[in-house]
Design a protein around this motif. Sequence first.
Motif, PDB file in Angstrom:
ATOM      1  N   TYR A 111       0.838  -1.213   0.000  1.00 39.58           N
ATOM      2  CA  TYR A 111       0.000   0.000   0.000  1.00 39.58           C
ATOM      3  C   TYR A 111       0.861   1.247   0.000  1.00 39.58           C
ATOM      4  O   TYR A 111       2.040   1.219   0.358  1.00 39.58           O
ATOM      5  N   VAL A 113      -0.022   5.761   0.667  1.00 39.01           N
ATOM      6  CA  VAL A 113      -1.025   6.797   0.925  1.00 39.01           C
ATOM      7  C   VAL A 113      -0.327   8.155   0.785  1.00 39.01           C
ATOM      8  O   VAL A 113       0.802   8.327   1.233  1.00 39.01           O
ATOM      9  N   ASN A 118      -1.268  11.642   5.733  1.00 40.91           N
ATOM     10  CA  ASN A 118      -0.619  10.655   6.608  1.00 40.91           C
ATOM     11  C   ASN A 118      -0.910  10.912   8.084  1.00 40.91           C
ATOM     12  O   ASN A 118      -1.202  12.036   8.485  1.00 40.91           O
ATOM     13  N   GLY A 119      -0.838   9.831   8.853  1.00 38.41           N
ATOM     14  CA  GLY A 119      -0.976   9.929  10.301  1.00 38.41           C
ATOM     15  C   GLY A 119      -2.413  10.060  10.772  1.00 38.41           C
ATOM     16  O   GLY A 119      -2.661  10.350  11.938  1.00 38.41           O
ATOM     17  N   GLY A 121      -4.728   7.538  10.181  1.00 31.95           N
ATOM     18  CA  GLY A 121      -5.339   6.209  10.277  1.00 31.95           C
ATOM     19  C   GLY A 121      -5.832   5.636   8.960  1.00 31.95           C
ATOM     20  O   GLY A 121      -6.476   4.583   8.937  1.00 31.95           O
ATOM     21  N   THR A 124      -4.036   2.213   7.974  1.00 30.91           N
ATOM     22  CA  THR A 124      -4.463   1.183   8.925  1.00 30.91           C
ATOM     23  C   THR A 124      -5.861   0.673   8.582  1.00 30.91           C
ATOM     24  O   THR A 124      -6.085  -0.546   8.505  1.00 30.91           O
ATOM     25  N   ASN A 151      11.180   1.546   7.919  1.00 33.27           N
ATOM     26  CA  ASN A 151       9.888   2.147   7.573  1.00 33.27           C
ATOM     27  C   ASN A 151       8.942   2.122   8.780  1.00 33.27           C
ATOM     28  O   ASN A 151       8.029   1.300   8.886  1.00 33.27           O
ATOM     29  N   ASN A 160      -0.676  -2.339  13.885  1.00 28.69           N
ATOM     30  CA  ASN A 160      -2.050  -1.921  14.236  1.00 28.69           C
ATOM     31  C   ASN A 160      -3.093  -2.959  13.828  1.00 28.69           C
ATOM     32  O   ASN A 160      -4.085  -3.144  14.524  1.00 28.69           O
ATOM     33  N   ARG A 205      -9.446   2.326  17.130  1.00 26.13           N
ATOM     34  CA  ARG A 205      -8.743   3.029  16.055  1.00 26.13           C
ATOM     35  C   ARG A 205      -9.637   3.397  14.882  1.00 26.13           C
ATOM     36  O   ARG A 205      -9.215   4.124  13.979  1.00 26.13           O
TER      37      ARG A 205
HETATM   38  N1  ACO Z   1       7.887   7.432  13.800  1.00 25.17           N
HETATM   39  C1  ACO Z   1       7.032   6.670  14.511  1.00 25.17           C
HETATM   40  N2  ACO Z   1       5.774   6.417  14.129  1.00 25.17           N
HETATM   41  C2  ACO Z   1       5.356   6.988  12.999  1.00 25.17           C
HETATM   42  C3  ACO Z   1       6.178   7.797  12.210  1.00 25.17           C
HETATM   43  C4  ACO Z   1       7.498   8.021  12.655  1.00 25.17           C
HETATM   44  N3  ACO Z   1       8.345   8.766  11.950  1.00 25.17           N
HETATM   45  N4  ACO Z   1       5.474   8.223  11.150  1.00 25.17           N
HETATM   46  C5  ACO Z   1       4.252   7.667  11.277  1.00 25.17           C
HETATM   47  N5  ACO Z   1       4.188   6.934  12.382  1.00 25.17           N
HETATM   48  C6  ACO Z   1       3.069   6.138  12.864  1.00 25.17           C
HETATM   49  C7  ACO Z   1       1.820   6.917  13.185  1.00 25.17           C
HETATM   50  O1  ACO Z   1       1.861   7.433  14.493  1.00 25.17           O
HETATM   51  C8  ACO Z   1       0.794   5.814  13.055  1.00 25.17           C
HETATM   52  O2  ACO Z   1       0.859   4.933  14.150  1.00 25.17           O
HETATM   53  P1  ACO Z   1      -0.361   4.805  15.182  1.00 25.17           P
HETATM   54  O3  ACO Z   1      -1.563   4.435  14.374  1.00 25.17           O
HETATM   55  O4  ACO Z   1       0.063   3.725  16.091  1.00 25.17           O
HETATM   56  O5  ACO Z   1      -0.474   6.142  15.800  1.00 25.17           O
HETATM   57  C9  ACO Z   1       1.301   5.041  11.893  1.00 25.17           C
HETATM   58  O6  ACO Z   1       2.698   5.319  11.796  1.00 25.17           O
HETATM   59  C10 ACO Z   1       0.640   5.419  10.611  1.00 25.17           C
HETATM   60  O7  ACO Z   1      -0.647   4.860  10.597  1.00 25.17           O
HETATM   61  P2  ACO Z   1      -1.724   5.373   9.549  1.00 25.17           P
HETATM   62  O8  ACO Z   1      -2.118   6.791   9.846  1.00 25.17           O
HETATM   63  O9  ACO Z   1      -2.802   4.356   9.496  1.00 25.17           O
HETATM   64  O10 ACO Z   1      -0.904   5.297   8.185  1.00 25.17           O
HETATM   65  P3  ACO Z   1      -0.848   6.382   7.021  1.00 25.17           P
HETATM   66  O11 ACO Z   1      -2.199   6.548   6.435  1.00 25.17           O
HETATM   67  O12 ACO Z   1      -0.141   7.568   7.495  1.00 25.17           O
HETATM   68  O13 ACO Z   1       0.054   5.614   5.934  1.00 25.17           O
HETATM   69  C11 ACO Z   1       2.076   4.673   5.031  1.00 25.17           C
HETATM   70  C12 ACO Z   1       1.282   5.011   6.311  1.00 25.17           C
HETATM   71  C13 ACO Z   1       1.232   3.802   4.113  1.00 25.17           C
HETATM   72  C14 ACO Z   1       3.326   3.921   5.444  1.00 25.17           C
HETATM   73  C15 ACO Z   1       2.417   5.999   4.302  1.00 25.17           C
HETATM   74  O14 ACO Z   1       3.253   6.772   5.115  1.00 25.17           O
HETATM   75  C16 ACO Z   1       3.113   5.787   2.970  1.00 25.17           C
HETATM   76  O15 ACO Z   1       2.456   5.660   1.941  1.00 25.17           O
HETATM   77  N6  ACO Z   1       4.461   5.756   2.986  1.00 25.17           N
HETATM   78  C17 ACO Z   1       5.257   5.642   1.767  1.00 25.17           C
HETATM   79  C18 ACO Z   1       5.051   4.309   1.033  1.00 25.17           C
HETATM   80  C19 ACO Z   1       5.201   3.122   1.963  1.00 25.17           C
HETATM   81  O16 ACO Z   1       6.053   3.085   2.829  1.00 25.17           O
HETATM   82  N7  ACO Z   1       4.343   2.111   1.790  1.00 25.17           N
HETATM   83  C20 ACO Z   1       4.392   0.876   2.585  1.00 25.17           C
HETATM   84  C21 ACO Z   1       5.469  -0.039   2.055  1.00 25.17           C
HETATM   85  S1  ACO Z   1       5.559  -1.568   2.988  1.00 25.17           S
HETATM   86  C22 ACO Z   1       4.174  -2.453   2.517  1.00 25.17           C
HETATM   87  O17 ACO Z   1       3.492  -2.064   1.573  1.00 25.17           O
HETATM   88  C23 ACO Z   1       3.819  -3.720   3.216  1.00 25.17           C
END
Ligand code: ACO
Length: 209
Positions: A111, A113, A118-119, A121, A124, A151, A160, A205
């Motif tokens: 996935y 996003v 971001n951040g 939910g 998740t 990551n 989560n 969540r």
């Molecule tokens: N340090 C610690 N925690 C962090 C950090 C950080 N720097 N950045 C985000 N988080 C945590 C958030 O607090 C949250 O955790 P929580 O739910 O326990 O509070 C979690 O990471 C993010 O959860 P969501 O809000 O559900 O995720 P989001 O919609 O922000 O998307 C994603 C996360 C998909 C990783 C996005 O940042 C993204 O697209 N990144 C780039 C591409 C990528 O990495 N894709 C995943 C590759 S791996 C795979 O596909 C299996």
Amino acid sequence: RHPGWPAELGPLRVAGGLVSLRSLRLRDAAAWSRLRLQNREHLEPWEPTGESPWEMRHHISVWPGVYSSLRAEARKGHMVPMAIELDGRFCGQLTVGNIVRGALRSAWIGYWVAKDVNGLGVATAAVALGLDHCFGPVGLHRVEATVRPENVASRAVLSNVGFREEGLLKRYLDVHGRFRDHMLVAMTIEEVPGSVSDRLVRSGRASWV
Ligand code: ACO
């Protein structure tokens, strides 16, 4: 037609709004290209190395070809490529790939996003909906994911929704120009009493609409 495709899943309510999944469309070209070009720095460190430059691979004119090969794989039952929507707007993708049937009945999930949502939910909730689809209509027994240890955000998403760590795959995948170590996580249907989405809702969540 194959089980689980096409599909419309959700919505689940999270901090950012209503999260739903739907099959990709030919008319996603403009939104897909714009988000992929705007989010290069956010996405590139975590994604498989491409054969051509980022700008070229994500030009709007490339989408019809990308879309039709994804759709062809979906029709064969090998993939479930979905758009993630937040309040009805395209904001990312969730892909179930390498669907293997027979005695394995397994696949991987991946996935992305857009950074500006971001951040909240979104990922998740999207992964929870995607997993329930895999264990339900798609008929899988196991879903796995691989993630770079660095990551942190993606690891939080996987944790989560209840993925279990299985090990470290050394130099597993060519990502951002080099073969990188990846953590392997997995979930089997026995680990999901009820549904992943229900579990997420119970954990506070997300909520059903
Ligand atoms: N340090 C610690 N925690 C962090 C950090 C950080 N720097 N950045 C985000 N988080 C945590 C958030 O607090 C949250 O955790 P929580 O739910 O326990 O509070 C979690 O990471 C993010 O959860 P969501 O809000 O559900 O995720 P989001 O919609 O922000 O998307 C994603 C996360 C998909 C990783 C996005 O940042 C993204 O697209 N990144 C780039 C591409 C990528 O990495 N894709 C995943 C590759 S791996 C795979 O596909 C299996």
